[in-house]
Scaffold this active site. Structure first.
Site, PDB file in Angstrom:
ATOM      1  N   LYS A  13      10.375 -13.738  11.942  1.00 17.06           N
ATOM      2  CA  LYS A  13      11.702 -14.363  11.857  1.00 17.06           C
ATOM      3  C   LYS A  13      12.773 -13.486  12.506  1.00 17.06           C
ATOM      4  O   LYS A  13      13.564 -13.949  13.321  1.00 17.06           O
ATOM      5  CB  LYS A  13      12.094 -14.617  10.380  1.00 17.06           C
ATOM      6  CG  LYS A  13      11.070 -15.432   9.602  1.00 17.06           C
ATOM      7  CD  LYS A  13      11.503 -15.636   8.149  1.00 17.06           C
ATOM      8  CE  LYS A  13      11.573 -14.376   7.309  1.00 17.06           C
ATOM      9  NZ  LYS A  13      10.274 -13.726   7.074  1.00 17.06           N
ATOM     10  N   ARG A  88      15.575 -18.967   0.257  1.00 17.72           N
ATOM     11  CA  ARG A  88      14.243 -18.559  -0.204  1.00 17.72           C
ATOM     12  C   ARG A  88      13.849 -19.231  -1.505  1.00 17.72           C
ATOM     13  O   ARG A  88      12.733 -19.009  -1.981  1.00 17.72           O
ATOM     14  CB  ARG A  88      14.249 -17.045  -0.437  1.00 17.72           C
ATOM     15  CG  ARG A  88      13.649 -16.204   0.680  1.00 17.72           C
ATOM     16  CD  ARG A  88      13.840 -14.766   0.262  1.00 17.72           C
ATOM     17  NE  ARG A  88      12.934 -13.819   0.819  1.00 17.72           N
ATOM     18  CZ  ARG A  88      13.149 -13.099   1.915  1.00 17.72           C
ATOM     19  NH1 ARG A  88      14.212 -13.297   2.644  1.00 17.72           N
ATOM     20  NH2 ARG A  88      12.288 -12.179   2.281  1.00 17.72           N
ATOM     21  N   ARG A 127       5.842  -1.977  11.219  1.00 20.88           N
ATOM     22  CA  ARG A 127       7.190  -2.355  11.654  1.00 20.88           C
ATOM     23  C   ARG A 127       8.163  -1.174  11.593  1.00 20.88           C
ATOM     24  O   ARG A 127       8.176  -0.410  10.649  1.00 20.88           O
ATOM     25  CB  ARG A 127       7.703  -3.480  10.765  1.00 20.88           C
ATOM     26  CG  ARG A 127       9.202  -3.724  10.867  1.00 20.88           C
ATOM     27  CD  ARG A 127       9.591  -5.070  10.361  1.00 20.88           C
ATOM     28  NE  ARG A 127       9.490  -5.237   8.923  1.00 20.88           N
ATOM     29  CZ  ARG A 127       9.688  -6.407   8.306  1.00 20.88           C
ATOM     30  NH1 ARG A 127       9.972  -7.490   9.006  1.00 20.88           N
ATOM     31  NH2 ARG A 127       9.589  -6.474   7.003  1.00 20.88           N
ATOM     32  N   ARG A 161      11.395   0.579   6.620  1.00 18.66           N
ATOM     33  CA  ARG A 161      11.903   0.118   5.337  1.00 18.66           C
ATOM     34  C   ARG A 161      11.037   0.623   4.185  1.00 18.66           C
ATOM     35  O   ARG A 161       9.815   0.589   4.281  1.00 18.66           O
ATOM     36  CB  ARG A 161      11.925  -1.422   5.330  1.00 18.66           C
ATOM     37  CG  ARG A 161      13.083  -1.972   6.126  1.00 18.66           C
ATOM     38  CD  ARG A 161      12.946  -3.443   6.396  1.00 18.66           C
ATOM     39  NE  ARG A 161      12.527  -4.223   5.227  1.00 18.66           N
ATOM     40  CZ  ARG A 161      12.355  -5.541   5.256  1.00 18.66           C
ATOM     41  NH1 ARG A 161      12.581  -6.209   6.373  1.00 18.66           N
ATOM     42  NH2 ARG A 161      11.980  -6.189   4.178  1.00 18.66           N
ATOM     43  N   ARG A 172       5.792  -9.572  -2.191  1.00 18.58           N
ATOM     44  CA  ARG A 172       6.676 -10.390  -1.360  1.00 18.58           C
ATOM     45  C   ARG A 172       5.968 -11.664  -0.893  1.00 18.58           C
ATOM     46  O   ARG A 172       6.573 -12.730  -0.826  1.00 18.58           O
ATOM     47  CB  ARG A 172       7.186  -9.562  -0.177  1.00 18.58           C
ATOM     48  CG  ARG A 172       8.230  -8.529  -0.624  1.00 18.58           C
ATOM     49  CD  ARG A 172       8.379  -7.359   0.319  1.00 18.58           C
ATOM     50  NE  ARG A 172       8.731  -7.721   1.658  1.00 18.58           N
ATOM     51  CZ  ARG A 172       8.589  -6.932   2.718  1.00 18.58           C
ATOM     52  NH1 ARG A 172       8.100  -5.711   2.567  1.00 18.58           N
ATOM     53  NH2 ARG A 172       8.941  -7.340   3.900  1.00 18.58           N
TER      54      ARG A 172
END
Ligand code: ADP
Ligand code: ADP
Ligand code: ZN
Length: 214
Positions: A13, A88, A127, A161, A172
């Protein structure tokens, strides 16, 4: 144009939203980025959100809808909006409807990035982002062209992160399945959902999104 990018953590996203910003001058409204900024700044919202985010659970609907409303007001009426990581939950979807209607905006497309759950842990754990401009990268799938230097801004500092670890990702993903995926039928009933294969190469995913938004 107002569009929602929907998909589990690591679906792409943010990557795709950044590209739409560059190509179409749209605005990316990422509640994750906004919450991380609040945590960093130590604001009351940040203090409330920090532990929840570290566990991989969802921050309250009131908080995120509140910050989205503020961002919509700050960006002015003409820029297109890309909602990344919002809504969400069903309650957030209802809030967004009202936030948009109150500002004379309508939702044009919901784009669902479909991905294999098995691939997400690798995407998430690899990431990283530029600490200066926020451009996203991946250890294996998108390294800076010149090692250690951001393609976009030349920055040399990068960050990862704290919630991008294999354990938190499971929570998640479970949150996505339980609370976010169930809002899709609501948008399907409006006839505005397009499913795109998020496992394809990044450029291919971008091309498919471009077809949808025209
Ligand atoms: P999200 O915002 O949905 O959580 P990101 O856009 O941050 O996901 O993507 C997660 C990671 O996977 C990033 O490191 C990104 O570079 C990488 N990535 C994104 N799209 C693809 C893709 N189509 N193929 C391979 N890796 C991808
Ligand atoms: P990802 O793109 O990997 O799914 P985000 O950056 O969107 O992650 O979100 C990171 C964390 O911030 C979430 O796990 C959650 O704790 C919080 N968060 C972000 N957006 C929302 C939202 N719309 N509602 C509730 N919590 C959110
Ligand atoms: Zn940069």
């Amino acid at each position: 144009m107002n569009i929602i990018l929907l998909g589990p953590p690591g679906a792409g996203k943010g990557t795709q939203a950044q590209r739409l910003v560059e190509r179409h001058g749209m605005r990316q409204l990422s509640t994750g980025d906004m919450l991380r900024a609040a945590v960093k700044a130590g604001t009351p919202i940040g203090l409330q959100a920090k532990a929840v985010m570290e566990r991989g659970e969802l921050v309250s609907d009131e908080i995120v809808s509140g910050i989205i409303g503020e961002e919509l007001d700050a960006m002015g009426p003409d820029a297109g909006a890309i909602f990344d990581g919002y809504p969400r939950t069903e309650a957030q979807a209802m809030s967004l409807e009202k936030l948009l209607a109150d500002r004379g905006r309508t939702l044009d497309h919901v784009i669902e990035l479909e991905v294999d759950e098995d691939a997400l842990v690798e995407r998430i754990t690899g990431r990283f982002t530029c600490a200066t401009c926020g451009k996203g990268y991946h250890d294996k799938f998108e390294q800076p062209k010149l090692p250690g230097t951001c393609d976009k801004c030349g920055g040399t500092e990068f960050k990862r992160r704290p919630d991008d670890n294999a354990e938190t990702v499971r929570t998640r993903m479970a949150e996505y399945r339980a609370k976010t995926a169930p809002i899709l039928p609501y948008y399907e009933a409006k006839g505005i959902v397009t499913r795109i294969n998020g496992m394809a190469e990044m450029d291919e995913v971008t091309a498919e999104i471009e077809k949808v938004i025209g």
